[in-house]
Scaffold this active site. Structure first.
Site, short mmCIF file in Angstrom:
data_model
loop_
_atom_site.label_atom_id
_atom_site.label_comp_id
_atom_site.label_asym_id
_atom_site.label_seq_id
_atom_site.Cartn_x
_atom_site.Cartn_y
_atom_site.Cartn_z
N HIS A 9 5.01 -28.31 -22.01
CA HIS A 9 4.31 -27.76 -23.18
C HIS A 9 3.94 -26.29 -22.97
O HIS A 9 3.81 -25.82 -21.83
CB HIS A 9 3.03 -28.57 -23.43
CG HIS A 9 2.08 -28.56 -22.26
ND1 HIS A 9 1.22 -27.51 -22.01
CD2 HIS A 9 1.91 -29.43 -21.26
CE1 HIS A 9 0.53 -27.76 -20.92
NE2 HIS A 9 0.94 -28.92 -20.42
N ARG A 60 -0.74 -31.34 -26.73
CA ARG A 60 -0.12 -30.08 -26.29
C ARG A 60 1.40 -30.23 -26.15
O ARG A 60 2.15 -29.28 -26.41
CB ARG A 60 -0.77 -29.57 -25.00
CG ARG A 60 -0.77 -30.53 -23.80
CD ARG A 60 -1.74 -30.01 -22.76
NE ARG A 60 -1.74 -30.71 -21.48
CZ ARG A 60 -2.42 -31.82 -21.20
NH1 ARG A 60 -3.14 -32.41 -22.14
NH2 ARG A 60 -2.41 -32.33 -19.98
N GLU A 87 0.62 -36.38 -18.79
CA GLU A 87 0.37 -35.63 -17.54
C GLU A 87 -0.19 -36.56 -16.46
O GLU A 87 -0.71 -37.63 -16.78
CB GLU A 87 -0.63 -34.49 -17.85
CG GLU A 87 -1.03 -33.59 -16.70
CD GLU A 87 0.14 -32.94 -15.96
OE1 GLU A 87 0.89 -33.66 -15.25
OE2 GLU A 87 0.29 -31.72 -16.08
N HIS A 181 4.97 -32.61 -19.42
CA HIS A 181 3.87 -31.94 -18.70
C HIS A 181 4.33 -31.50 -17.32
O HIS A 181 5.32 -32.02 -16.78
CB HIS A 181 2.71 -32.92 -18.58
CG HIS A 181 2.20 -33.35 -19.92
ND1 HIS A 181 1.14 -32.75 -20.55
CD2 HIS A 181 2.65 -34.31 -20.77
CE1 HIS A 181 0.95 -33.32 -21.73
NE2 HIS A 181 1.85 -34.27 -21.89
O1 LIG Z 1 -3.36 -31.18 -15.85
C1 LIG Z 1 -3.43 -29.98 -15.55
O2 LIG Z 1 -4.48 -29.42 -15.18
C2 LIG Z 1 -2.18 -29.12 -15.59
O3 LIG Z 1 -1.44 -29.40 -16.70
C3 LIG Z 1 -1.33 -29.30 -14.37
O4 LIG Z 1 -2.11 -28.87 -13.37
P1 LIG Z 1 -1.65 -28.65 -11.86
O5 LIG Z 1 -0.76 -27.43 -11.83
O6 LIG Z 1 -2.95 -28.43 -11.17
O7 LIG Z 1 -0.96 -29.90 -11.41
#
Ligand SMILES: O=C(O)[C@H](O)COP(=O)(O)O
Length: 243
Positions: A9, A60, A87, A181
């Protein structure tokens, strides 16, 4: 040769604010809207067409997909949403600022929470108002809603969906777009490219940038590349630094 396009996204409001997001349903930032619009234009001008698209239950990713399909005049194609492409669940870290959390717990601990394959962030309590189990979108699958996850957990569920749903679509000749994600796509890329556990921590996928995988008839990857205005993007890899 089979092609599949993966896209993380566009920038979300919490990407912008540097907050752990996970299953929190945060919308795109103005930059994220623009990234999605640009990605749609890039796919269109590079001659891509899709027959089917997959995304998560989170706005998102859904909105990124909508904007891309709108840009490509493909809003009519079937779109399937699944929690299995959500995610990675960030547990009790969801909503916290990443830099402040690093100051409190140390860079090493936060890096482990973010990038270890096996270590899970502290779990959400069932009584925590952030817990998604009572969210109507997960009605009937409450037990599948995690309280925290490591990358392996995320990979396991994403691969169930890949094997049972996406793979058959690819094999039947559908041209597939997946809008998901950072960590679901890291998990898929790790699986496709057979990246060993100690190589996955450095693998980061930028927001709103189409990532093309060319696969053989057995769905084994031949090559991959990011897509820019005039085709393959030079000098970018799926191992861009962690931001
Ligand atoms: O969920 C989150 O905060 C981000 O989309 C991915 O975060 P990360 O790079 O800390 O895994």
């Amino acid at each position: 040769m089979i092609k599949i396009v993966l896209i993380r996204h566009g920038q979300s409001q919490w990407n912008l604010e540097n907050r752990f997001t996970g299953w929190t349903d945060i919308d795109l930032s103005p930059t994220g809207f623009e990234e999605a619009r640009i990605a749609g234009g890039i796919l269109l001008r590079n001659g891509y067409v899709f027959d089917i698209a997959y995304t998560s239950y989170l706005k998102r990713a859904i909105r990124t997909l909508w904007i891309i399909l709108d840009q490509m005049d493909l809003m009519w194609i079937p779109v399937f949403k699944t929690w299995m492409l959500n995610e990675r669940h960030y547990g009790a870290l969801q909503g916290l600022n990443k830099a402040e959390t690093a100051l409190k717990y140390g860079d090493e601990q936060v890096h482990e929470w973010r990038r270890s394959v096996h270590i899970r962030p502290p779990a959400l309590q069932l009584t925590d108002t952030r817990c998604e189990r009572s969210d109507r979108r997960y009605a009937g699958i409450e037990q599948c809603v995690p309280l925290t996850e490591n990358l392996d957990d995320t990979k396991a569920r994403a691969l169930v969906y890949w094997n049972e749903t996406i793979q058959p679509a690819l094999k039947s000749g559908s041209r597939v777009l997946i809008a998901a994600h950072g960590n679901t796509l890291r998990a898929l890329v790790q699986y496709l490219d057979q990246i060993p556990e100690d190589g996955i921590a450095d693998l980061n996928i930028p927001t709103g940038t189409p990532l093309v995988y060319e696969l053989d008839d057995n769905l084994k990857p031949l090559r991959h590349y990011f897509l820019g205005e005039s085709g393959e993007v030079e000098g970018r890899s799926v191992t861009d630094p962690l931001t």
